[in-house]
Design a protein around this motif. Structure first.
Motif, PDB file in Angstrom:
ATOM      1  N   TRP A 153       0.846  -1.181   0.000  1.00  0.00           N
ATOM      2  CA  TRP A 153       0.000   0.000   0.000  1.00  0.00           C
ATOM      3  C   TRP A 153       0.881   1.231   0.000  1.00  0.00           C
ATOM      4  CZ3 TRP A 153      -0.664  -4.315   2.930  1.00  0.00           C
ATOM      5  CH2 TRP A 153      -1.845  -5.028   2.717  1.00  0.00           C
ATOM      6  N   TYR A 154       0.361   2.286  -0.586  1.00  0.00           N
ATOM      7  CA  TYR A 154       1.043   3.575  -0.576  1.00  0.00           C
ATOM      8  C   TYR A 154       0.108   4.597   0.044  1.00  0.00           C
ATOM      9  CZ  TYR A 154       4.215   1.337  -3.807  1.00  0.00           C
ATOM     10  OH  TYR A 154       5.108   0.483  -4.372  1.00  0.00           O
ATOM     11  N   LEU A 155       0.635   5.410   0.919  1.00  0.00           N
ATOM     12  CA  LEU A 155      -0.143   6.437   1.579  1.00  0.00           C
ATOM     13  C   LEU A 155       0.419   7.791   1.166  1.00  0.00           C
ATOM     14  CD1 LEU A 155      -2.286   7.205   3.705  1.00  0.00           C
ATOM     15  CD2 LEU A 155      -0.452   7.113   5.403  1.00  0.00           C
ATOM     16  N   LEU A 156      -0.455   8.671   0.676  1.00  0.00           N
ATOM     17  CA  LEU A 156      -0.008  10.000   0.314  1.00  0.00           C
ATOM     18  C   LEU A 156      -1.080  11.006   0.649  1.00  0.00           C
ATOM     19  CD1 LEU A 156      -0.993  11.095  -3.001  1.00  0.00           C
ATOM     20  CD2 LEU A 156      -0.558   8.640  -2.960  1.00  0.00           C
ATOM     21  N   GLU A 157      -0.644  12.223   0.862  1.00  0.00           N
ATOM     22  CA  GLU A 157      -1.551  13.310   1.194  1.00  0.00           C
ATOM     23  C   GLU A 157      -1.872  14.026  -0.109  1.00  0.00           C
ATOM     24  OE1 GLU A 157      -3.211  16.812   1.945  1.00  0.00           O
ATOM     25  OE2 GLU A 157      -1.097  17.031   1.533  1.00  0.00           O
ATOM     26  N   LEU A 158      -3.084  13.833  -0.604  1.00  0.00           N
ATOM     27  CA  LEU A 158      -3.471  14.332  -1.915  1.00  0.00           C
ATOM     28  C   LEU A 158      -4.081  15.725  -1.872  1.00  0.00           C
ATOM     29  CD1 LEU A 158      -3.545  13.474  -4.856  1.00  0.00           C
ATOM     30  CD2 LEU A 158      -5.755  12.439  -4.443  1.00  0.00           C
ATOM     31  N   ALA A 159      -4.571  16.170  -0.738  1.00  0.00           N
ATOM     32  CA  ALA A 159      -5.233  17.475  -0.654  1.00  0.00           C
ATOM     33  C   ALA A 159      -4.285  18.608  -1.036  1.00  0.00           C
ATOM     34  CB  ALA A 159      -5.796  17.699   0.741  1.00  0.00           C
ATOM     35  N   GLY A 160      -3.024  18.538  -0.619  1.00  0.00           N
ATOM     36  CA  GLY A 160      -2.056  19.574  -0.964  1.00  0.00           C
ATOM     37  C   GLY A 160      -1.794  19.642  -2.455  1.00  0.00           C
ATOM     38  N   VAL A 161      -1.701  18.481  -3.109  1.00  0.00           N
ATOM     39  CA  VAL A 161      -1.504  18.450  -4.561  1.00  0.00           C
ATOM     40  C   VAL A 161      -2.704  19.068  -5.262  1.00  0.00           C
ATOM     41  CG1 VAL A 161      -1.249  16.953  -6.577  1.00  0.00           C
ATOM     42  CG2 VAL A 161       0.008  16.438  -4.480  1.00  0.00           C
ATOM     43  N   LEU A 162      -3.905  18.716  -4.833  1.00  0.00           N
ATOM     44  CA  LEU A 162      -5.102  19.271  -5.457  1.00  0.00           C
ATOM     45  C   LEU A 162      -5.203  20.776  -5.228  1.00  0.00           C
ATOM     46  CD1 LEU A 162      -7.674  16.453  -4.660  1.00  0.00           C
ATOM     47  CD2 LEU A 162      -6.474  16.890  -6.807  1.00  0.00           C
ATOM     48  N   ASP A 163      -4.802  21.253  -4.066  1.00  0.00           N
ATOM     49  CA  ASP A 163      -4.785  22.699  -3.820  1.00  0.00           C
ATOM     50  C   ASP A 163      -3.843  23.407  -4.782  1.00  0.00           C
ATOM     51  OD1 ASP A 163      -6.665  23.236  -1.928  1.00  0.00           O
ATOM     52  OD2 ASP A 163      -5.297  23.114  -0.227  1.00  0.00           O
ATOM     53  N   ARG A 164      -2.713  22.783  -5.083  1.00  0.00           N
ATOM     54  CA  ARG A 164      -1.739  23.423  -5.962  1.00  0.00           C
ATOM     55  C   ARG A 164      -2.124  23.306  -7.433  1.00  0.00           C
ATOM     56  NH1 ARG A 164       3.959  21.654  -3.892  1.00  0.00           N
ATOM     57  NH2 ARG A 164       4.610  23.055  -5.548  1.00  0.00           N
ATOM     58  N   LEU A 165      -3.082  22.444  -7.761  1.00  0.00           N
ATOM     59  CA  LEU A 165      -3.616  22.358  -9.123  1.00  0.00           C
ATOM     60  C   LEU A 165      -4.867  23.218  -9.291  1.00  0.00           C
ATOM     61  CD1 LEU A 165      -3.314  18.545  -9.907  1.00  0.00           C
ATOM     62  CD2 LEU A 165      -2.013  20.389 -10.963  1.00  0.00           C
ATOM     63  N   ALA A 166      -5.238  23.963  -8.275  1.00  0.00           N
ATOM     64  CA  ALA A 166      -6.497  24.716  -8.261  1.00  0.00           C
ATOM     65  C   ALA A 166      -6.422  25.952  -9.161  1.00  0.00           C
ATOM     66  CB  ALA A 166      -6.846  25.111  -6.829  1.00  0.00           C
ATOM     67  N   ASP A 167      -6.578  25.745 -10.434  1.00  0.00           N
ATOM     68  CA  ASP A 167      -6.493  26.846 -11.407  1.00  0.00           C
ATOM     69  C   ASP A 167      -7.553  27.914 -11.198  1.00  0.00           C
ATOM     70  OD1 ASP A 167      -5.545  24.286 -13.112  1.00  0.00           O
ATOM     71  OD2 ASP A 167      -4.483  26.102 -13.708  1.00  0.00           O
ATOM     72  N   ARG A 168      -8.769  27.511 -11.105  1.00  0.00           N
ATOM     73  CA  ARG A 168      -9.853  28.492 -11.036  1.00  0.00           C
ATOM     74  C   ARG A 168      -9.749  29.342  -9.777  1.00  0.00           C
ATOM     75  NH1 ARG A 168     -15.579  26.367 -12.548  1.00  0.00           N
ATOM     76  NH2 ARG A 168     -15.815  28.570 -12.890  1.00  0.00           N
ATOM     77  N   ARG A 169      -9.385  28.725  -8.696  1.00  0.00           N
ATOM     78  CA  ARG A 169      -9.373  29.451  -7.421  1.00  0.00           C
ATOM     79  C   ARG A 169      -8.164  30.356  -7.279  1.00  0.00           C
ATOM     80  NH1 ARG A 169      -9.190  26.032  -2.079  1.00  0.00           N
ATOM     81  NH2 ARG A 169      -9.014  24.559  -3.761  1.00  0.00           N
ATOM     82  N   TYR A 170      -6.985  29.865  -7.665  1.00  0.00           N
ATOM     83  CA  TYR A 170      -5.759  30.613  -7.389  1.00  0.00           C
ATOM     84  C   TYR A 170      -5.126  31.243  -8.623  1.00  0.00           C
ATOM     85  CZ  TYR A 170      -6.009  28.244  -2.885  1.00  0.00           C
ATOM     86  OH  TYR A 170      -6.406  27.767  -1.675  1.00  0.00           O
ATOM     87  N   ILE A 171      -5.136  30.585  -9.755  1.00  0.00           N
ATOM     88  CA  ILE A 171      -4.485  31.132 -10.941  1.00  0.00           C
ATOM     89  C   ILE A 171      -5.316  32.259 -11.540  1.00  0.00           C
ATOM     90  CG2 ILE A 171      -3.755  30.618 -13.301  1.00  0.00           C
ATOM     91  CD1 ILE A 171      -2.772  27.904 -12.261  1.00  0.00           C
ATOM     92  N   GLU A 172      -6.629  32.060 -11.619  1.00  0.00           N
ATOM     93  CA  GLU A 172      -7.476  33.087 -12.212  1.00  0.00           C
ATOM     94  C   GLU A 172      -7.748  34.254 -11.262  1.00  0.00           C
ATOM     95  OE1 GLU A 172     -10.952  31.230 -13.792  1.00  0.00           O
ATOM     96  OE2 GLU A 172      -9.820  30.141 -15.315  1.00  0.00           O
ATOM     97  N   ASP A 173      -7.592  34.050  -9.952  1.00  0.00           N
ATOM     98  CA  ASP A 173      -7.827  35.122  -8.988  1.00  0.00           C
ATOM     99  C   ASP A 173      -6.625  35.217  -8.043  1.00  0.00           C
ATOM    100  OD1 ASP A 173      -8.731  37.026  -7.237  1.00  0.00           O
ATOM    101  OD2 ASP A 173     -10.398  35.839  -6.464  1.00  0.00           O
ATOM    102  N   PRO A 174      -5.598  35.963  -8.434  1.00  0.00           N
ATOM    103  CA  PRO A 174      -4.382  36.057  -7.611  1.00  0.00           C
ATOM    104  C   PRO A 174      -4.636  36.560  -6.193  1.00  0.00           C
ATOM    105  CG  PRO A 174      -4.015  37.013  -9.777  1.00  0.00           C
ATOM    106  CD  PRO A 174      -5.482  36.715  -9.668  1.00  0.00           C
TER     107      PRO A 174
END
Length: 66
Positions: free
Chosen positions: A11-32
């Motif tokens: 099994w592999y355990l990883l914290e995916l929420a941080g990766v998804l936050d950094r892929l959040a184009d609409r929230r962060y890229i479009e609204d600096p």
């Protein structure tokens, strides 16, 4: 569990929420102004960075990006 791991299952355990936050184009890229101080774009591995259309948090609806 140990028997399964020694038998080839693992099994592999990883914290995916941080990766998804950094892929959040609409929230962060479009609204600096919405970006927290810690936010930086997630550097995708080369094979994924070449995907066309690019991997983002946007999605297609009838041929247009939302």
């Amino acid at each position: 569990m140990r028997k399964a791991r020694t038998g080839g299952a693992d099994w592999y355990l990883l914290e995916l929420a941080g990766v998804l936050d950094r892929l959040a184009d609409r929230r962060y890229i479009e609204d600096p102004t919405a970006r927290p101080d810690w936010w930086r774009p997630y550097p995708l591995p080369p094979a994924l960075a070449e995907v066309d259309p690019p991997i983002t948090s946007k999605f297609l609806v009838r041929g247009r990006l939302l």
